[in-house]
Design a protein around this motif. Structure first.
Motif, mmCIF file in Angstrom:
data_model
loop_
_atom_site.group_PDB
_atom_site.id
_atom_site.type_symbol
_atom_site.label_atom_id
_atom_site.label_comp_id
_atom_site.label_asym_id
_atom_site.label_seq_id
_atom_site.Cartn_x
_atom_site.Cartn_y
_atom_site.Cartn_z
ATOM 1 N N LEU A 12 0.810 -1.213 0.000
ATOM 2 C CA LEU A 12 0.000 0.000 0.000
ATOM 3 C C LEU A 12 0.845 1.266 0.000
ATOM 4 O O LEU A 12 0.374 2.321 -0.423
ATOM 5 C CB LEU A 12 -0.950 0.005 1.197
ATOM 6 C CG LEU A 12 -1.997 -1.120 1.227
ATOM 7 C CD1 LEU A 12 -2.965 -0.918 2.392
ATOM 8 C CD2 LEU A 12 -2.764 -1.198 -0.082
ATOM 9 N N ARG A 13 2.087 1.183 0.448
ATOM 10 C CA ARG A 13 2.945 2.367 0.440
ATOM 11 C C ARG A 13 3.240 2.823 -0.981
ATOM 12 O O ARG A 13 3.455 4.017 -1.236
ATOM 13 C CB ARG A 13 4.247 2.080 1.180
ATOM 14 C CG ARG A 13 4.080 1.820 2.670
ATOM 15 C CD ARG A 13 5.365 1.312 3.282
ATOM 16 N NE ARG A 13 5.776 0.048 2.650
ATOM 17 C CZ ARG A 13 6.955 -0.525 2.851
ATOM 18 N NH1 ARG A 13 7.838 0.037 3.642
ATOM 19 N NH2 ARG A 13 7.253 -1.670 2.263
ATOM 20 N N SER A 14 3.278 1.888 -1.918
ATOM 21 C CA SER A 14 3.620 2.215 -3.304
ATOM 22 C C SER A 14 2.393 2.490 -4.165
ATOM 23 O O SER A 14 2.536 2.722 -5.373
ATOM 24 C CB SER A 14 4.443 1.079 -3.926
ATOM 25 O OG SER A 14 3.661 -0.098 -4.039
ATOM 26 N N VAL A 15 1.219 2.490 -3.558
ATOM 27 C CA VAL A 15 0.002 2.796 -4.313
ATOM 28 C C VAL A 15 0.046 4.255 -4.753
ATOM 29 O O VAL A 15 0.318 5.160 -3.954
ATOM 30 C CB VAL A 15 -1.248 2.518 -3.455
ATOM 31 C CG1 VAL A 15 -2.497 3.122 -4.082
ATOM 32 C CG2 VAL A 15 -1.423 1.015 -3.262
ATOM 33 N N VAL A 16 -0.217 4.508 -6.018
ATOM 34 C CA VAL A 16 -0.207 5.859 -6.570
ATOM 35 C C VAL A 16 -1.531 6.548 -6.263
ATOM 36 O O VAL A 16 -2.604 5.930 -6.371
ATOM 37 C CB VAL A 16 0.039 5.815 -8.091
ATOM 38 C CG1 VAL A 16 -0.087 7.202 -8.714
ATOM 39 C CG2 VAL A 16 1.414 5.228 -8.383
ATOM 40 N N VAL A 17 -1.465 7.801 -5.839
ATOM 41 C CA VAL A 17 -2.692 8.559 -5.585
ATOM 42 C C VAL A 17 -3.510 8.609 -6.873
ATOM 43 O O VAL A 17 -3.001 8.973 -7.939
ATOM 44 C CB VAL A 17 -2.375 9.986 -5.103
ATOM 45 C CG1 VAL A 17 -3.660 10.776 -4.908
ATOM 46 C CG2 VAL A 17 -1.556 9.953 -3.827
ATOM 47 N N GLY A 18 -4.778 8.211 -6.777
ATOM 48 C CA GLY A 18 -5.622 8.131 -7.950
ATOM 49 C C GLY A 18 -5.648 6.755 -8.592
ATOM 50 O O GLY A 18 -6.394 6.524 -9.550
ATOM 51 N N GLU A 19 -4.837 5.823 -8.064
ATOM 52 C CA GLU A 19 -4.863 4.443 -8.544
ATOM 53 C C GLU A 19 -6.266 3.873 -8.366
ATOM 54 O O GLU A 19 -6.906 4.077 -7.345
ATOM 55 C CB GLU A 19 -3.840 3.629 -7.765
ATOM 56 C CG GLU A 19 -3.668 2.203 -8.243
ATOM 57 C CD GLU A 19 -2.467 1.534 -7.575
ATOM 58 O OE1 GLU A 19 -1.344 2.092 -7.672
ATOM 59 O OE2 GLU A 19 -2.649 0.480 -6.958
ATOM 60 N N ARG A 20 -6.724 3.147 -9.391
ATOM 61 C CA ARG A 20 -8.097 2.629 -9.371
ATOM 62 C C ARG A 20 -8.084 1.111 -9.189
ATOM 63 O O ARG A 20 -7.305 0.410 -9.823
ATOM 64 C CB ARG A 20 -8.815 3.012 -10.670
ATOM 65 C CG ARG A 20 -9.020 4.505 -10.833
ATOM 66 C CD ARG A 20 -9.711 4.856 -12.146
ATOM 67 N NE ARG A 20 -8.869 4.523 -13.296
ATOM 68 C CZ ARG A 20 -9.108 3.547 -14.162
ATOM 69 N NH1 ARG A 20 -10.185 2.772 -14.006
ATOM 70 N NH2 ARG A 20 -8.289 3.321 -15.171
ATOM 71 N N TRP A 21 -8.977 0.655 -8.300
ATOM 72 C CA TRP A 21 -9.101 -0.774 -8.010
ATOM 73 C C TRP A 21 -10.523 -1.249 -8.267
ATOM 74 O O TRP A 21 -11.479 -0.503 -8.081
ATOM 75 C CB TRP A 21 -8.820 -1.063 -6.538
ATOM 76 C CG TRP A 21 -7.482 -0.718 -6.022
ATOM 77 C CD1 TRP A 21 -6.362 -0.357 -6.726
ATOM 78 C CD2 TRP A 21 -7.091 -0.718 -4.641
ATOM 79 N NE1 TRP A 21 -5.305 -0.124 -5.880
ATOM 80 C CE2 TRP A 21 -5.731 -0.337 -4.582
ATOM 81 C CE3 TRP A 21 -7.750 -1.000 -3.454
ATOM 82 C CZ2 TRP A 21 -5.037 -0.231 -3.386
ATOM 83 C CZ3 TRP A 21 -7.061 -0.895 -2.265
ATOM 84 C CH2 TRP A 21 -5.713 -0.517 -2.233
ATOM 85 N N VAL A 25 -6.064 -4.058 -10.014
ATOM 86 C CA VAL A 25 -5.631 -2.691 -10.294
ATOM 87 C C VAL A 25 -6.029 -2.353 -11.728
ATOM 88 O O VAL A 25 -5.556 -2.968 -12.683
ATOM 89 C CB VAL A 25 -4.117 -2.524 -10.088
ATOM 90 C CG1 VAL A 25 -3.694 -1.098 -10.426
ATOM 91 C CG2 VAL A 25 -3.729 -2.867 -8.656
ATOM 92 N N LEU A 26 -6.905 -1.352 -11.865
ATOM 93 C CA LEU A 26 -7.438 -0.977 -13.174
ATOM 94 C C LEU A 26 -6.578 0.053 -13.888
ATOM 95 O O LEU A 26 -6.600 0.137 -15.118
ATOM 96 C CB LEU A 26 -8.860 -0.433 -13.019
ATOM 97 C CG LEU A 26 -9.882 -1.373 -12.376
ATOM 98 C CD1 LEU A 26 -11.219 -0.667 -12.243
ATOM 99 C CD2 LEU A 26 -10.029 -2.651 -13.204
ATOM 100 N N GLY A 27 -5.842 0.859 -13.134
ATOM 101 C CA GLY A 27 -5.010 1.871 -13.769
ATOM 102 C C GLY A 27 -4.343 2.757 -12.747
ATOM 103 O O GLY A 27 -4.778 2.825 -11.592
ATOM 104 N N ARG A 28 -3.275 3.429 -13.178
ATOM 105 C CA ARG A 28 -2.521 4.348 -12.315
ATOM 106 C C ARG A 28 -2.253 5.649 -13.074
ATOM 107 O O ARG A 28 -1.877 5.602 -14.247
ATOM 108 C CB ARG A 28 -1.182 3.738 -11.895
ATOM 109 C CG ARG A 28 -1.266 2.493 -11.043
ATOM 110 C CD ARG A 28 0.129 2.017 -10.646
ATOM 111 N NE ARG A 28 0.080 0.866 -9.764
ATOM 112 C CZ ARG A 28 0.142 -0.399 -10.203
ATOM 113 N NH1 ARG A 28 0.274 -0.655 -11.500
ATOM 114 N NH2 ARG A 28 0.088 -1.403 -9.333
ATOM 115 N N PRO A 29 -2.394 6.794 -12.416
ATOM 116 C CA PRO A 29 -2.043 8.065 -13.061
ATOM 117 C C PRO A 29 -0.552 8.137 -13.353
ATOM 118 O O PRO A 29 0.265 7.470 -12.704
ATOM 119 C CB PRO A 29 -2.452 9.112 -12.017
ATOM 120 C CG PRO A 29 -3.433 8.429 -11.136
ATOM 121 C CD PRO A 29 -3.003 6.999 -11.100
ATOM 122 N N ASP A 30 -0.211 8.988 -14.308
ATOM 123 C CA ASP A 30 1.183 9.109 -14.725
ATOM 124 C C ASP A 30 2.045 9.918 -13.762
ATOM 125 O O ASP A 30 3.278 9.868 -13.856
ATOM 126 C CB ASP A 30 1.248 9.756 -16.117
ATOM 127 C CG ASP A 30 0.687 8.855 -17.204
ATOM 128 O OD1 ASP A 30 0.692 7.627 -17.013
ATOM 129 O OD2 ASP A 30 0.228 9.392 -18.235
#
Length: 210
Positions: free
Chosen positions: A98-107, A165-170
């Protein structure tokens, strides 16, 4: 690591507990795992409450996730048993850092979809619920804040559901980054202004320091 999935889904009601200086305080930190599907609403799970709606709950803190791997880290750090629900989370995950989860990451979990909105800022109630007043300070030092999620699609979640994980912001700014900047590296506050998915409270805080 195992495939990311939810080990347990937990909810709790607000109750009065003994607080500082002999006073009582209202908290919903004591969340218990439930069996079967749980409805995911826009701002909470079915059967779940937040005691302090000024600082907890709302669309950017609808659901709180904490990793079983982080609970295990705390057991080693404190040298004693730490119950899984010590951190008052709704979802206990495994197989996902969870520390490496990107803000805005979609699940996607079950039939519901979520977006990582912010890390947790600990308050004194974490110390009360855990039975150790040093835990909030240790929580800040540990940089293992878990993930507050906003609900983008309502549905149902069940213990055992896969975390897809559906996607991560750039932009690449993680929950670890946000927590570290807020507590330890405030000179980097302006970084948070470039993260549109971050909860607005952090944008206000960053503008005051930029």
């Amino acid at each position: 690591m195992p495939e990311p999935h939810v080990l347990s889904v937990a909810v709790g009601r607000a109750v009065e507990i003994a607080g500082p200086r002999g006073r009582t305080t209202l908290t919903a930190s004591a969340k218990a795992p439930v069996e079967g599907p749980v409805e995911v609403h826009r701002e909470h799970l079915e059967g779940d409450e937040q005691a302090d709606l000024e600082n907890h709950g709302g669309p950017d803190k609808a659901v709180y996730a904490y990793a079983a791997e982080d609970v295990a880290w705390w057991r080693d750090e404190l040298g004693r048993d730490v119950p899984t629900q010590t951190f008052g989370q709704n979802l206990t995950t495994t197989g996902l850092d969870l520390r490496s989860v990107v803000v805005g990451e979609r699940w996607r979990i079950g039939t519901a979809e979520f977006e990582a909105a912010q890390p947790r800022i600990p308050c004194f109630k974490l110390g009360l619920h855990s039975g150790d007043p040093t835990v909030p300070r240790r929580f800040v030092a540990a940089v293992r804040p878990g993930a507050y999620l906003r609900v983008t699609t309502t549905g149902r979640v069940t213990a055992g559901d896969r975390v897809e994980v559906l996607g991560r912001p750039d932009h690449g700014v993680t929950l670890d980054d946000v927590f570290t900047i807020y507590h330890h590296e405030r000179h980097r506050a302006a970084t948070l202004l470039d993260v549109p998915q971050l909860a607005p409270m952090y944008h206000r805080w960053a503008r005051e320091r930029s």
